[in-house]
Design an enzyme around this catalytic site. Structure first.
Site, PDB file in Angstrom:
ATOM      1  N   ASP A  66     -26.178  36.107 -26.221  1.00  0.00           N
ATOM      2  CA  ASP A  66     -26.605  36.249 -24.833  1.00  0.00           C
ATOM      3  C   ASP A  66     -26.904  37.708 -24.482  1.00  0.00           C
ATOM      4  O   ASP A  66     -26.450  38.626 -25.161  1.00  0.00           O
ATOM      5  CB  ASP A  66     -25.498  35.752 -23.891  1.00  0.00           C
ATOM      6  CG  ASP A  66     -25.095  34.319 -24.164  1.00  0.00           C
ATOM      7  OD1 ASP A  66     -25.995  33.481 -24.346  1.00  0.00           O
ATOM      8  OD2 ASP A  66     -23.880  34.039 -24.194  1.00  0.00           O
TER       9      ASP A  66
ATOM     10  N   ASP B 274     -31.254  32.933 -25.757  1.00  0.00           N
ATOM     11  CA  ASP B 274     -30.069  32.224 -25.276  1.00  0.00           C
ATOM     12  C   ASP B 274     -29.881  32.551 -23.795  1.00  0.00           C
ATOM     13  O   ASP B 274     -30.847  32.781 -23.079  1.00  0.00           O
ATOM     14  CB  ASP B 274     -28.858  32.609 -26.121  1.00  0.00           C
ATOM     15  CG  ASP B 274     -27.767  31.537 -26.102  1.00  0.00           C
ATOM     16  OD1 ASP B 274     -27.839  30.622 -25.263  1.00  0.00           O
ATOM     17  OD2 ASP B 274     -26.839  31.619 -26.923  1.00  0.00           O
TER      18      ASP B 274
ATOM     19  N   ASP C  97     -23.704  34.492 -19.528  1.00  0.00           N
ATOM     20  CA  ASP C  97     -22.889  33.309 -19.786  1.00  0.00           C
ATOM     21  C   ASP C  97     -21.412  33.684 -19.751  1.00  0.00           C
ATOM     22  O   ASP C  97     -20.975  34.636 -20.417  1.00  0.00           O
ATOM     23  CB  ASP C  97     -23.242  32.688 -21.135  1.00  0.00           C
ATOM     24  CG  ASP C  97     -24.547  31.894 -21.089  1.00  0.00           C
ATOM     25  OD1 ASP C  97     -25.198  31.876 -20.016  1.00  0.00           O
ATOM     26  OD2 ASP C  97     -24.917  31.286 -22.112  1.00  0.00           O
TER      27      ASP C  97
ATOM     28  N   ARG D 207     -30.131  26.586 -14.716  1.00  0.00           N
ATOM     29  CA  ARG D 207     -28.858  27.314 -14.775  1.00  0.00           C
ATOM     30  C   ARG D 207     -28.873  28.563 -13.899  1.00  0.00           C
ATOM     31  O   ARG D 207     -28.836  29.680 -14.381  1.00  0.00           O
ATOM     32  CB  ARG D 207     -28.483  27.672 -16.208  1.00  0.00           C
ATOM     33  CG  ARG D 207     -28.348  26.481 -17.129  1.00  0.00           C
ATOM     34  CD  ARG D 207     -27.970  26.898 -18.545  1.00  0.00           C
ATOM     35  NE  ARG D 207     -27.932  25.739 -19.442  1.00  0.00           N
ATOM     36  CZ  ARG D 207     -27.729  25.807 -20.752  1.00  0.00           C
ATOM     37  NH1 ARG D 207     -27.542  26.991 -21.314  1.00  0.00           N
ATOM     38  NH2 ARG D 207     -27.709  24.716 -21.491  1.00  0.00           N
TER      39      ARG D 207
END
Length: 323
Positions: A136, A165, A169, A222
């Site tokens: 990430d 990615d 996160d 997201r």
């Protein structure tokens, strides 16, 4: 009980102001210091101070950056200019502040990982185009008290959804995290809280995260997506975000004072996720999330009001600080 404070911006600030979609940099950068206080969840559990009071280093190369951010002694690491390197995430030690000196401080091709650490601040830093094989842009795992503020995280949507990615996160039971004043843009799957439906034993009762005053632009999904955790999303502006805030797997969210423009699913549930919605402008979209029970937060905060969010956030979120 949360101390709700409504503020109204001056009429001169709001009247007639139309900003281009991808704009994130203010014409007048705001002066900041390493002693600025974290807010939201990152202000709890003793607070998040990063490396304040520790050693100070300025870096402009990958090797120097990797060395400077390691170890758990208190330290402030300034990034000067763009550092390009296709590589795995660089692991960050506890009690660390990573500070971009200005809008030119960018990590390109590699990200950072806070894993099994605590008390970390990442401010005024750009992170871009981190390939999926390298992790990430910013990852937080098994960690507490992390403040991500005034950052600019992005990739592109020219490639397929798995080429990169996540941008930010937060997983594996991390707690007391705040993502604020950040420009999150041009990406497929932007920000995930809780990585798997099967990770309930580790995540339940954890994943306490605040998202505040962020600008989300050209995102597929997201923005963020929450599993199991407890989240507060407020004072944020969403433009061209297809699937916005997703609450799932028992997550409880308080969603307040946000504005959505050109979103398909602004706020929605998957697999029994829950949300309470206050003063959100969903535009042509709507709130289809299951009604939650989270109605207050354990910290003070200020609500802008959804009508004032665009003027306050666009042009302020992102790398708009100088040190």
């Amino acid at each position: 009980m949360t101390n709700f404070k409504w503020i109204v911006a001056a009429a001169g600030l709001l009247s007639g102001q139309v900003l281009a979609a991808p704009t994130a940099t203010s014409t007048h950068a705001k002066r900041a210091t390493v002693s600025d206080a974290a807010f939201g969840y990152a202000s709890l559990n003793g607070g998040t101070t990063g490396g304040a009071g520790g050693t100070t280093t300025t870096v402009s190369s990958y090797a120097a950056f990797t060395s400077a951010v390691s170890g758990d002694d208190a330290k402030v690491v300034y990034v000067d200019g763009t550092i390009k390197q296709t590589a795995d995430q660089v692991k960050i030690g506890s009690n660390t502040s990573i500070i971009g000196k200005d809008a030119n401080a960018i990590l390109e091709g590699f990200g950072v990982l806070v894993k099994e650490k605590e008390n970390v601040i990442i401010r005024n830093l750009g992170v871009s185009k981190v390939l999926a094989d390298n992790g990430d842009a910013i990852g937080v795992q098994y960690s507490n008290n992390v403040w991500i503020d005034h950052c600019d995280v992005s990739s592109d949507r020219d490639h397929d959804k798995d080429y990169y990615d996540g941008l930010i996160d937060i997983t594996h039971g991390s707690d007391y995290v705040t993502v604020s004043n950040t420009f999150i843009h041009d990406h497929w799957k932007a920000s995930l809280v809780g990585h798997s439906d099967s990770n309930e034993d580790e995540d339940s009762g954890h994943l306490t995260v605040t998202y505040a005053n962020n600008y989300w632009y050209n995102i597929n999904s997201r923005a963020p997506s929450f599993r199991f955790g407890t989240g507060h999303v407020y004072n944020s502006y969403y433009l061209d975000v297809s699937d916005g805030i997703n609450t799932r797997d028992g997550a409880q969210l308080l969603v307040e004072s946000n504005q959505f423009v050109d979103s398909k699913k602004a706020l929605y549930s998957t697999d029994d996720g829950y949300a309470v919605s206050n003063d959100n402008d969903f535009g042509d979209s709507e709130n289809t999330a299951e009604e939650g029970t989270l109605t207050s937060m354990p910290y003070d905060y200020t609500l802008l009001g959804s009508a004032n969010v665009k003027a306050a956030v666009v042009g302020t979120a992102g790398q708009t600080l100088t040190f």
